[in-house]
Design a protein around this motif. Structure first.
Motif, PDB file in Angstrom:
ATOM      1  N   VAL A   1      13.648 -15.626   1.121  1.00 16.70           N
ATOM      2  CA  VAL A   1      14.889 -15.669   1.903  1.00 16.70           C
ATOM      3  C   VAL A   1      14.953 -14.473   2.844  1.00 16.70           C
ATOM      4  O   VAL A   1      15.340 -14.603   4.020  1.00 16.70           O
ATOM      5  CB  VAL A   1      16.119 -15.702   0.973  1.00 16.70           C
ATOM      6  CG1 VAL A   1      17.413 -15.534   1.777  1.00 16.70           C
ATOM      7  CG2 VAL A   1      16.166 -16.995   0.184  1.00 16.70           C
ATOM      8  N   TRP A   2      14.582 -13.305   2.362  1.00 17.95           N
ATOM      9  CA  TRP A   2      14.578 -12.085   3.189  1.00 17.95           C
ATOM     10  C   TRP A   2      13.751 -12.308   4.451  1.00 17.95           C
ATOM     11  O   TRP A   2      14.187 -12.014   5.570  1.00 17.95           O
ATOM     12  CB  TRP A   2      14.030 -10.923   2.358  1.00 17.95           C
ATOM     13  CG  TRP A   2      13.944  -9.602   3.068  1.00 17.95           C
ATOM     14  CD1 TRP A   2      13.116  -9.275   4.106  1.00 17.95           C
ATOM     15  CD2 TRP A   2      14.715  -8.427   2.790  1.00 17.95           C
ATOM     16  NE1 TRP A   2      13.306  -7.970   4.482  1.00 17.95           N
ATOM     17  CE2 TRP A   2      14.286  -7.422   3.696  1.00 17.95           C
ATOM     18  CE3 TRP A   2      15.695  -8.119   1.865  1.00 17.95           C
ATOM     19  CZ2 TRP A   2      14.820  -6.134   3.691  1.00 17.95           C
ATOM     20  CZ3 TRP A   2      16.235  -6.835   1.856  1.00 17.95           C
ATOM     21  CH2 TRP A   2      15.811  -5.852   2.760  1.00 17.95           C
ATOM     22  N   GLU A   3      12.545 -12.844   4.266  1.00 16.76           N
ATOM     23  CA  GLU A   3      11.650 -13.047   5.412  1.00 16.76           C
ATOM     24  C   GLU A   3      12.141 -14.177   6.311  1.00 16.76           C
ATOM     25  O   GLU A   3      12.125 -14.052   7.543  1.00 16.76           O
ATOM     26  CB  GLU A   3      10.233 -13.349   4.911  1.00 16.76           C
ATOM     27  CG  GLU A   3       9.553 -12.175   4.225  1.00 16.76           C
ATOM     28  CD  GLU A   3       9.400 -10.967   5.134  1.00 16.76           C
ATOM     29  OE1 GLU A   3       9.135 -11.162   6.342  1.00 16.76           O
ATOM     30  OE2 GLU A   3       9.552  -9.837   4.644  1.00 16.76           O
ATOM     31  N   PHE A   4      12.563 -15.272   5.710  1.00 17.38           N
ATOM     32  CA  PHE A   4      12.951 -16.450   6.483  1.00 17.38           C
ATOM     33  C   PHE A   4      14.176 -16.183   7.353  1.00 17.38           C
ATOM     34  O   PHE A   4      14.267 -16.684   8.480  1.00 17.38           O
ATOM     35  CB  PHE A   4      13.237 -17.619   5.530  1.00 17.38           C
ATOM     36  CG  PHE A   4      13.447 -18.942   6.217  1.00 17.38           C
ATOM     37  CD1 PHE A   4      12.367 -19.700   6.646  1.00 17.38           C
ATOM     38  CD2 PHE A   4      14.732 -19.434   6.429  1.00 17.38           C
ATOM     39  CE1 PHE A   4      12.556 -20.926   7.284  1.00 17.38           C
ATOM     40  CE2 PHE A   4      14.932 -20.655   7.069  1.00 17.38           C
ATOM     41  CZ  PHE A   4      13.843 -21.406   7.493  1.00 17.38           C
ATOM     42  N   THR A   5      15.125 -15.389   6.843  1.00 18.65           N
ATOM     43  CA  THR A   5      16.360 -15.121   7.589  1.00 18.65           C
ATOM     44  C   THR A   5      16.253 -13.896   8.483  1.00 18.65           C
ATOM     45  O   THR A   5      17.185 -13.592   9.232  1.00 18.65           O
ATOM     46  CB  THR A   5      17.552 -14.950   6.630  1.00 18.65           C
ATOM     47  OG1 THR A   5      17.292 -13.855   5.735  1.00 18.65           O
ATOM     48  CG2 THR A   5      17.790 -16.222   5.828  1.00 18.65           C
ATOM     49  N   GLY A   6      15.123 -13.176   8.405  1.00 22.53           N
ATOM     50  CA  GLY A   6      14.871 -12.069   9.321  1.00 22.53           C
ATOM     51  C   GLY A   6      15.786 -10.878   9.129  1.00 22.53           C
ATOM     52  O   GLY A   6      16.267 -10.290  10.099  1.00 22.53           O
ATOM     53  N   ILE A   7      16.023 -10.490   7.880  1.00 21.34           N
ATOM     54  CA  ILE A   7      16.875  -9.336   7.613  1.00 21.34           C
ATOM     55  C   ILE A   7      16.254  -8.072   8.212  1.00 21.34           C
ATOM     56  O   ILE A   7      15.058  -7.812   8.070  1.00 21.34           O
ATOM     57  CB  ILE A   7      17.112  -9.176   6.094  1.00 21.34           C
ATOM     58  CG1 ILE A   7      18.033 -10.301   5.606  1.00 21.34           C
ATOM     59  CG2 ILE A   7      17.689  -7.807   5.749  1.00 21.34           C
ATOM     60  CD1 ILE A   7      18.271 -10.317   4.114  1.00 21.34           C
TER      61      ILE A   7
END
Length: 651
Positions: free
Chosen positions: A54-60
């Motif tokens: 999720v961290w990578e996919f949402t570009g935090i």
């Protein structure tokens, strides 16, 4: 068997964010997930890998990387998420700084304002400079007693950009309700509007806020936003300053986003206050950010081309949830006022005019809309609308049918459920899946939610207690003024050690959906807004004519109405004049939502052996349900007074 109401097209499924995310998971972790149940099963079995994805996919955005995702996903409370990471919540919400529309504000007085992402960044930068000059530093509390308007978002983002912690209340709260909350956290700066509009009337906030400030010596500045007047008179409040005089007017400022740990305090949210003062739940910047991005990006399918609306006040967690939509680049629609003013189609006119794609509201609103006879799909152009979200209380089967019959046939209806405690959802929407009447589509990804029977065993296809068996990032990091974590522990973990017990009755269906059966505790939910009984009891204590009282929620017309039972003091009677006095007291010192629909005199109030009121038992009696373990009551005969009261069958 629940009725199938909608199935997404193949194009809708394959173009969804969650479908793309599933493919990333398959490629990255060697999986073969093809359906939501398969993705869900993988997520609860691989919690660290899921949140890393999720961290990578949402570009935090972060300035320092994490050393691991979580130290122990089964440690509750106390799991540490993303240690080592340094980030800023406001920076992630302000990642877009272009000329796309960020905010559209509609006031009940017909005011409409628009703000681009570039304008929002600029105003936040100027406000952050002024807050810094006012002495705000990381760890300070900045609060809002504000309508749902752009300045509220500006103040929150400016405060959190520098590491201050934000908290807010709706301006319809009474003085006591505000002091019960802000009095605990002691904010340094308070934002307010001069008033607000509701049902066509103007309500002044300045007299109320003046009394509040007198009781809160921690407040060094009261920043007043002009809303109902162009130049409100603030001379009676020594620490007050007009918004335009407070905010810097320097051009082209850059925001100095303080880089902070993942678990840095972001929000202070409040429990309903069922057993005393509201509990102050402190939630982390990183935890709220990643949890909201999961729900908005994957479960709501929100993106750059969307326009999202949620009918909420700044005192409800859905405001916080809505504001996080900025991180997706979507356009947010803010509305402040009565949703039925000047008529039941008010919000749908707005949906048509603004091209709203995601429309969020409460089950209580849907029930009221249905009762009004309004047919939005017939009266307005809702061609842009893709999704309707409903929360606050269980949406009835009739509500599901009404939406598909009278709003739109081809849309995703996501009934969602969670809580202020986690600032998010346990069960919510699935853009890849079908919608069945009366059923929430799915349990949230990586939320290890099960229903437990009376013996503590997981059950499927029957009612049970909602629990979550693994940690999640948006759990409170602690409760305010709870040094030994006793309040925190007793709120969720006393019944099932190391397992979060939420206080809802649910059924997990064979296909993985969830049916909600309401609260398993005594919290009230009129109109889908959780309120606490203790806040009503505190007002009853001020009325000499009342010796004792108990308040419960009664299921009524697909909603919940507040019923107040009172024991009269000697030689006093419950007449119309006293009922009016009770209503005025509650409305003035708690909020209009706390006002009971019925006030009924009874001879006695049931108590446990250790002298706790048994609201749940009273609630069961008025709903003709069986009360078990009457032996635990000091005066079990008192329950008989609540059976078959004719007034409870009347509007």
């Amino acid at each position: 068997m629940a009725k199938l109401l909608w199935t997404p097209s193949e194009k809708r499924v394959t173009s969804s964010n969650i479908y793309k995310f599933m493919n990333v998971v398959n490629q990255t972790y060697g999986q073969r997930c093809e359906t939501y149940p398969e993705l869900y099963a993988w997520s609860i079995d691989n919690i660290p890998e899921f949140w890393a994805a999720v961290w990578e996919f949402t570009g935090i955005t972060a300035s320092a990387p994490h050393t691991c995702v979580v130290d122990d996903p089964y440690k509750m409370p106390g799991a540490r998420w993303f240690p080592g990471a340094r980030l800023n919540f406001a920076e992630n919400l302000l990642r877009f700084r272009n000329d796309r529309t960020a905010l559209i504000f509609h006031g009940e007085d017909k005011i409409t304002r628009r703000m681009t992402y570039a304008q929002l960044y600029d105003e936040v930068a100027r406000m952050a400079k002024s807050l810094k000059e006012a002495g705000v530093v990381s760890g300070d509390r900045v609060a809002g007693f504000m309508p749902n308007m752009p300045e509220t978002i500006v103040a929150m983002l400016a405060a959190t950009s520098m590491g201050a912690t934000w908290s807010s209340c709706s301006p319809d709260f009474g003085i006591k309700g505000v002091l019960d909350r802000f009095g605990q956290i002691k904010p340094k700066i308070l934002f307010t509007a001069d008033g607000y509009f509701f049902k066509g009337s103007r309500f002044d906030s300045l007299a109320k806020i003046g009394d509040i400030v007198k009781e809160l010596p921690s407040i060094e500045k009261l920043v007043v936003v002009p809303y109902t007047q162009e130049t409100p008179d603030i001379s009676a409040i020594p620490v007050a300053v007009h918004y335009e005089r407070f905010i810097s007017h320097d051009p082209d400022l850059a925001i100095d986003f303080q880089q902070l740990p993942f678990d840095h305090p972001l929000y202070i949210m409040y429990s309903s206050g069922t057993t005393g003062l509201p509990k102050c739940m402190v939630q982390s910047a990183g935890g709220i950010l990643i949890h909201h991005l999961k729900e908005l990006t994957l479960h709501t399918n929100l993106g750059l081309e969307d326009t999202i609306f949620y009918f909420t006040t700044c005192g409800w967690m859905m405001w916080n949830w809505l504001v996080s939509s900025l991180a997706t680049g979507a356009t947010l629609v803010l509305f402040d006022g009565n949703p039925f003013h000047p008529g039941p189609g008010a919000l749908w006119q707005m949906a048509q005019d603004d091209g709203i794609t995601v429309f969020g509201t409460s089950a209580g609103y849907i029930a009221a809309l249905q009762a009004s006879g309004e047919k939005p799909g017939q009266n307005y152009d809702l061609s842009a609308l893709k999704t309707v979200l409903s929360t606050g209380s269980p949406l009835s089967i009739e509500g599901f049918d009404y939406i598909y019959r009278n709003i739109k046939e081809d849309l995703q209806l996501a009934s969602i459920s969670g809580g202020t405690d986690l600032n998010g959802c346990f069960a919510l929407g699935n853009p890849m899946g079908p919608v069945y009447a009366g059923e929430l589509q799915c349990r949230g990804l990586a939320m290890k939610v099960v229903a437990l029977d009376d013996n503590g065993n997981p059950v499927v296809g029957e009612q049970g207690e909602l629990v979550c068996q693994a940690a999640f990032p948006s759990m409170p990091i602690y409760f305010w003024d709870d040094p030994n974590h006793e309040k925190y522990h007793s709120a969720y973990f006393d019944v099932y050690p190391n397992v979060w017990r939420h206080g809802d009755y649910i059924e997990v269906t064979e296909r993985g959906g969830v049916v909600m059966f309401g609260r398993s505790d005594a919290t009230l939910n009129p109109g889908g807004v959780r309120i606490g009984t203790a806040e009503i009891y505190r007002q009853m204590d001020q009325i000499d004519e009342i010796a004792d009282s108990v308040v419960v929620g009664q299921n009524w017309n697909n909603d919940v109405r507040v019923i107040l039972f009172v024991v009269m003091a000697p030689d006093r009677i419950l007449d119309d004049a006293l009922k009016i006095k009770i209503v005025k007291t509650i409305r003035a010192n708690a909020s209009p939502r706390h006002v009971p629909a019925k006030i009924i005199a009874v001879p006695d109030i049931p108590y446990t052996l250790n002298m706790k009121k048994v609201e749940l038992a009273v609630k069961k009696i008025i709903h003709k349900q069986t009360v078990r373990n009457r032996d635990a009551l000091k005066n079990p005969e008192a329950l008989d007074f609540y059976a078959d009261i004719p007034e409870l069958n009347e509007p």
